[in-house]
Design a protein around this motif. Structure first.
Motif, PDB file in Angstrom:
ATOM      1  N   VAL A 291     -12.519 -45.643   6.018  1.00 51.94           N
ATOM      2  CA  VAL A 291     -11.457 -45.163   6.916  1.00 51.94           C
ATOM      3  C   VAL A 291     -12.054 -44.122   7.873  1.00 51.94           C
ATOM      4  N   ALA A 292     -12.263 -44.553   9.116  1.00 50.69           N
ATOM      5  CA  ALA A 292     -12.837 -43.686  10.148  1.00 50.69           C
ATOM      6  C   ALA A 292     -11.693 -43.189  11.033  1.00 50.69           C
ATOM      7  N   SER A 293     -11.942 -43.019  12.317  1.00 47.19           N
ATOM      8  CA  SER A 293     -10.877 -42.567  13.216  1.00 47.19           C
ATOM      9  C   SER A 293     -11.283 -42.779  14.670  1.00 47.19           C
TER      10      SER A 293
ATOM     11  N   PRO B 160      -6.777 -45.920  11.529  1.00 47.81           N
ATOM     12  CA  PRO B 160      -5.440 -46.310  11.048  1.00 47.81           C
ATOM     13  C   PRO B 160      -4.314 -46.047  12.040  1.00 47.81           C
ATOM     14  N   GLY B 161      -4.636 -45.466  13.203  1.00 49.10           N
ATOM     15  CA  GLY B 161      -3.600 -44.951  14.101  1.00 49.10           C
ATOM     16  C   GLY B 161      -3.427 -43.466  13.821  1.00 49.10           C
ATOM     17  N   VAL B 162      -2.636 -42.808  14.676  1.00 52.48           N
ATOM     18  CA  VAL B 162      -2.230 -41.436  14.330  1.00 52.48           C
ATOM     19  C   VAL B 162      -1.101 -41.599  13.330  1.00 52.48           C
TER      20      VAL B 162
ATOM     21  N   LYS C  20      -2.928 -33.664 -11.848  1.00 51.72           N
ATOM     22  CA  LYS C  20      -1.458 -33.829 -11.746  1.00 51.72           C
ATOM     23  C   LYS C  20      -1.101 -34.760 -10.593  1.00 51.72           C
ATOM     24  N   ARG C  21      -1.759 -34.535  -9.441  1.00 50.78           N
ATOM     25  CA  ARG C  21      -1.461 -35.390  -8.279  1.00 50.78           C
ATOM     26  C   ARG C  21      -1.914 -36.830  -8.544  1.00 50.78           C
ATOM     27  N   ALA C  22      -3.032 -36.972  -9.250  1.00 48.88           N
ATOM     28  CA  ALA C  22      -3.525 -38.327  -9.544  1.00 48.88           C
ATOM     29  C   ALA C  22      -2.558 -39.050 -10.489  1.00 48.88           C
TER      30      ALA C  22
ATOM     31  N   ASN D 183      -2.600 -30.149   7.897  1.00 51.79           N
ATOM     32  CA  ASN D 183      -1.943 -28.934   7.404  1.00 51.79           C
ATOM     33  C   ASN D 183      -2.656 -28.315   6.202  1.00 51.79           C
ATOM     34  N   LYS D 184      -3.571 -29.078   5.599  1.00 50.99           N
ATOM     35  CA  LYS D 184      -4.050 -28.654   4.280  1.00 50.99           C
ATOM     36  C   LYS D 184      -5.098 -27.541   4.316  1.00 50.99           C
ATOM     37  N   HIS D 185      -6.049 -27.638   5.231  1.00 52.26           N
ATOM     38  CA  HIS D 185      -7.140 -26.642   5.256  1.00 52.26           C
ATOM     39  C   HIS D 185      -7.241 -25.990   6.629  1.00 52.26           C
TER      40      HIS D 185
ATOM     41  N   ASN E 133     -13.089 -46.367   0.968  1.00 50.07           N
ATOM     42  CA  ASN E 133     -13.510 -44.968   1.152  1.00 50.07           C
ATOM     43  C   ASN E 133     -12.526 -44.316   2.108  1.00 50.07           C
ATOM     44  N   ASN E 134     -11.504 -43.714   1.532  1.00 40.88           N
ATOM     45  CA  ASN E 134     -10.392 -43.184   2.325  1.00 40.88           C
ATOM     46  C   ASN E 134     -10.321 -41.653   2.328  1.00 40.88           C
ATOM     47  N   ALA E 135     -10.803 -41.008   1.260  1.00 39.69           N
ATOM     48  CA  ALA E 135     -10.647 -39.537   1.151  1.00 39.69           C
ATOM     49  C   ALA E 135     -11.204 -38.864   2.395  1.00 39.69           C
ATOM     50  N   GLY E 136     -10.485 -37.888   2.897  1.00 41.93           N
ATOM     51  CA  GLY E 136     -10.958 -37.194   4.084  1.00 41.93           C
ATOM     52  C   GLY E 136     -10.179 -35.914   4.290  1.00 41.93           C
TER      53      GLY E 136
ATOM     54  N   GLY F 149      -9.242 -40.755  -2.606  1.00 42.36           N
ATOM     55  CA  GLY F 149      -8.227 -39.941  -1.921  1.00 42.36           C
ATOM     56  C   GLY F 149      -6.894 -40.663  -1.879  1.00 42.36           C
ATOM     57  N   ALA F 150      -6.487 -41.191  -3.038  1.00 41.08           N
ATOM     58  CA  ALA F 150      -5.228 -41.953  -3.074  1.00 41.08           C
ATOM     59  C   ALA F 150      -4.095 -41.125  -3.667  1.00 41.08           C
ATOM     60  N   THR F 151      -4.207 -39.800  -3.588  1.00 42.32           N
ATOM     61  CA  THR F 151      -3.146 -38.952  -4.124  1.00 42.32           C
ATOM     62  C   THR F 151      -2.097 -38.601  -3.072  1.00 42.32           C
ATOM     63  N   SER F 152      -2.353 -38.979  -1.833  1.00 38.54           N
ATOM     64  CA  SER F 152      -1.346 -38.745  -0.786  1.00 38.54           C
ATOM     65  C   SER F 152      -1.631 -39.634   0.419  1.00 38.54           C
ATOM     66  N   GLY F 153      -0.729 -39.587   1.384  1.00 39.02           N
ATOM     67  CA  GLY F 153      -0.957 -40.188   2.692  1.00 39.02           C
ATOM     68  C   GLY F 153      -1.349 -41.661   2.677  1.00 39.02           C
ATOM     69  N   ILE F 154      -2.321 -41.979   3.532  1.00 36.81           N
ATOM     70  CA  ILE F 154      -2.714 -43.366   3.770  1.00 36.81           C
ATOM     71  C   ILE F 154      -3.316 -43.984   2.493  1.00 36.81           C
ATOM     72  N   GLY F 155      -4.073 -43.188   1.755  1.00 33.10           N
ATOM     73  CA  GLY F 155      -4.722 -43.698   0.542  1.00 33.10           C
ATOM     74  C   GLY F 155      -3.714 -44.109  -0.521  1.00 33.10           C
TER      75      GLY F 155
HETATM   76  N1  NAP Z   1      -3.481 -39.149   9.530  1.00 35.07           N
HETATM   77  C1  NAP Z   1      -4.089 -39.614  10.608  1.00 35.07           C
HETATM   78  O1  NAP Z   1      -3.553 -39.590  11.730  1.00 35.07           O
HETATM   79  C2  NAP Z   1      -5.480 -40.183  10.511  1.00 35.07           C
HETATM   80  C3  NAP Z   1      -6.045 -40.747  11.676  1.00 35.07           C
HETATM   81  C4  NAP Z   1      -7.310 -41.282  11.607  1.00 35.07           C
HETATM   82  C5  NAP Z   1      -7.996 -41.285  10.405  1.00 35.07           C
HETATM   83  N2  NAP Z   1      -7.436 -40.734   9.284  1.00 35.07           N
HETATM   84  C6  NAP Z   1      -8.215 -40.757   8.037  1.00 35.07           C
HETATM   85  O2  NAP Z   1      -7.419 -41.302   7.015  1.00 35.07           O
HETATM   86  C7  NAP Z   1      -7.903 -40.841   5.746  1.00 35.07           C
HETATM   87  C8  NAP Z   1      -6.735 -40.399   4.896  1.00 35.07           C
HETATM   88  O3  NAP Z   1      -6.145 -39.267   5.505  1.00 35.07           O
HETATM   89  P1  NAP Z   1      -4.570 -38.977   5.496  1.00 35.07           P
HETATM   90  O4  NAP Z   1      -4.149 -38.821   6.893  1.00 35.07           O
HETATM   91  O5  NAP Z   1      -3.872 -39.929   4.617  1.00 35.07           O
HETATM   92  O6  NAP Z   1      -4.564 -37.503   4.878  1.00 35.07           O
HETATM   93  P2  NAP Z   1      -4.068 -36.943   3.466  1.00 35.07           P
HETATM   94  O7  NAP Z   1      -2.683 -37.335   3.174  1.00 35.07           O
HETATM   95  O8  NAP Z   1      -4.423 -35.494   3.473  1.00 35.07           O
HETATM   96  O9  NAP Z   1      -4.994 -37.721   2.438  1.00 35.07           O
HETATM   97  C9  NAP Z   1      -6.336 -37.417   2.293  1.00 35.07           C
HETATM   98  C10 NAP Z   1      -6.764 -37.782   0.896  1.00 35.07           C
HETATM   99  O10 NAP Z   1      -8.114 -37.322   0.704  1.00 35.07           O
HETATM  100  C11 NAP Z   1      -8.115 -36.404  -0.405  1.00 35.07           C
HETATM  101  N3  NAP Z   1      -9.100 -35.346  -0.236  1.00 35.07           N
HETATM  102  C12 NAP Z   1      -9.109 -34.347   0.675  1.00 35.07           C
HETATM  103  N4  NAP Z   1     -10.160 -33.543   0.450  1.00 35.07           N
HETATM  104  C13 NAP Z   1     -10.795 -34.026  -0.624  1.00 35.07           C
HETATM  105  C14 NAP Z   1     -11.927 -33.615  -1.367  1.00 35.07           C
HETATM  106  N5  NAP Z   1     -12.615 -32.498  -1.090  1.00 35.07           N
HETATM  107  N6  NAP Z   1     -12.307 -34.363  -2.420  1.00 35.07           N
HETATM  108  C15 NAP Z   1     -11.609 -35.467  -2.770  1.00 35.07           C
HETATM  109  N7  NAP Z   1     -10.526 -35.906  -2.131  1.00 35.07           N
HETATM  110  C16 NAP Z   1     -10.128 -35.169  -1.069  1.00 35.07           C
HETATM  111  C17 NAP Z   1      -6.717 -35.827  -0.438  1.00 35.07           C
HETATM  112  O11 NAP Z   1      -6.467 -35.267  -1.711  1.00 35.07           O
HETATM  113  P3  NAP Z   1      -5.222 -34.249  -1.937  1.00 35.07           P
HETATM  114  O12 NAP Z   1      -4.008 -35.118  -2.148  1.00 35.07           O
HETATM  115  O13 NAP Z   1      -5.645 -33.518  -3.163  1.00 35.07           O
HETATM  116  O14 NAP Z   1      -5.123 -33.391  -0.715  1.00 35.07           O
HETATM  117  C18 NAP Z   1      -5.913 -37.079  -0.169  1.00 35.07           C
HETATM  118  O15 NAP Z   1      -5.813 -37.876  -1.323  1.00 35.07           O
HETATM  119  C19 NAP Z   1      -8.914 -39.741   6.058  1.00 35.07           C
HETATM  120  O16 NAP Z   1     -10.223 -40.246   5.922  1.00 35.07           O
HETATM  121  C20 NAP Z   1      -8.633 -39.406   7.508  1.00 35.07           C
HETATM  122  O17 NAP Z   1      -9.771 -38.895   8.181  1.00 35.07           O
HETATM  123  C21 NAP Z   1      -6.189 -40.177   9.320  1.00 35.07           C
END
Ligand code: NAP
Length: 284
Positions: free
Chosen positions: A137-139, A194-196, A38-40, A203-205, A88-91, A10-16
């Motif tokens: 990556v938990a929460s 990771p913090g909020v 494309k995102r990858a 926003n995604k789903h 293991n970050n995807a979520g 899940g390294a195509t956006s955000g924390i990953g």
């Molecule tokens: N943001 C927070 O405040 C927060 C707090 C605590 C924990 N976390 C955890 O941090 C991790 C990263 O989240 P983020 O906040 O950085 O969100 P994010 O920007 O939406 O990133 C999530 C990543 O997981 C990928 N993903 C989502 N669904 C998937 C699927 N079905 N198969 C494969 N990959 C998938 C996304 O791909 P796409 O780019 O294609 O969407 C993206 O690369 C998650 O495990 C989340 O639970 C986040």
């Protein structure tokens, strides 16, 4: 000296993506997974801007599909002989109940069962290493969670926040059980909050209103993705973190996770449920 190799899901956006960029800056060679090519490719370009040639490649994996994960791990096993760090970050978070092709509720499938299958398939490569690390990556959302083994893969009553919190508790139960099973095997398994963080996860789903509520909350309360990625980067790369195993971190500080996460019966029950649902006969 050969560079260390990190594989980040899940390294195509955000924390990953930020974790991948920061580890590239620290001289890691980077492989990523994404569910969209494309995102990858765009993520690899951003990684290569930090250090040309740091982004070694990507693998397509939809964590909501066992078939897709198995195809990805086969491709990874065919093309990489060595992994130092698996993050293991995807979520994801789902506003309403959705089921996978295999009949599993998607929050549980993507956030827990996906990494359970993915990690299993990559253990042989990780275990060839002198000192590999697995970072989950938990929460902190898990503190509010309960987990009913008879209901978790297909809950009778679905509540988005509960489902998300439960899946993140599952990440921690998995971390503790896996680290016990790997005792004495030169590999560490830790997890983190990771913090909020200001990402688009909410926003995604989700529907418009929930998405809006997440945007407001994350913008007011959230830290930057750079700050959010710092705990993953710390556990993946720092010398200090080499000593840690089977622990939960809040950002980069060790913390106690919820009382339920230390419940050995629940850890075992979740482990067996994972084996049953994925047809993995013996994980280790
Ligand atoms: N943001 C927070 O405040 C927060 C707090 C605590 C924990 N976390 C955890 O941090 C991790 C990263 O989240 P983020 O906040 O950085 O969100 P994010 O920007 O939406 O990133 C999530 C990543 O997981 C990928 N993903 C989502 N669904 C998937 C699927 N079905 N198969 C494969 N990959 C998938 C996304 O791909 P796409 O780019 O294609 O969407 C993206 O690369 C998650 O495990 C989340 O639970 C986040």
């Amino acid at each position: 000296m050969n560079s260390k190799v990190a594989l980040i899901t899940g390294a195509t956006s955000g924390i990953g993506l930020q974790t991948a960029v920061d580890l590239a800056r620290l001289s890691f060679d980077i492989y990523i997974t994404g569910r969209d090519s494309k995102r990858a490719e765009s993520a690899l370009e951003q990684i290569n801007q930090v250090r040309s040639d740091a982004g070694k490649g990507y693998f397509i994996a939809d964590f909501a599909s066992r078939k897709s994960i198995e195809q990805a791990t086969q491709n990874i096993n065919d093309s990489i002989s060595h992994i130092d760090v698996l993050v293991n970050n995807a979520g994801a978070a789902f506003g309403k109940k959705e089921m996978t092709e295999e009949g599993i509720e998607k929050t549980f499938a993507v956030n827990h069962l996906g990494p359970f299958i993915f990690t299993h398939a990559l253990l042989p490569i990780l275990l060839t290493n002198a000192k590999a690390r697995i970072v989950n990556v938990a929460s902190a959302a898990h503190y509010a969670a309960n987990l009913r083994i008879d209901d978790v893969s297909n809950p009778v009553r679905y509540h988005p926040l509960k489902a998300y919190a439960t899946s993140k508790l599952a990440n921690i139960l998995f971390t503790y059980k896996l680290s016990q099973k790997l005792q004495g095997r030169n590999i560490s398994v830790n997890c983190l909050h990771p913090g909020v963080v200001k990402t688009r996860i909410g926003n995604k789903h989700t529907g418009i209103l929930s998405g809006l509520a997440w945007s407001v909350f994350a913008n007011f309360k959230g830290v930057s993705v750079e700050q959010g990625a710092s705990a993953s980067v710390f556990l993946a790369s720092s010398k200090r973190a080499v000593e840690y195993n089977g622990m939960y971190f809040h950002r980069s500080e060790p913390r106690k996770s919820s009382a339920l996460s230390y419940n050995a019966d629940l850890q075992n029950a979740l482990w067996h449920l994972g084996e049953d649902l994925t047809d993995i006969k013996q994980y280790l």
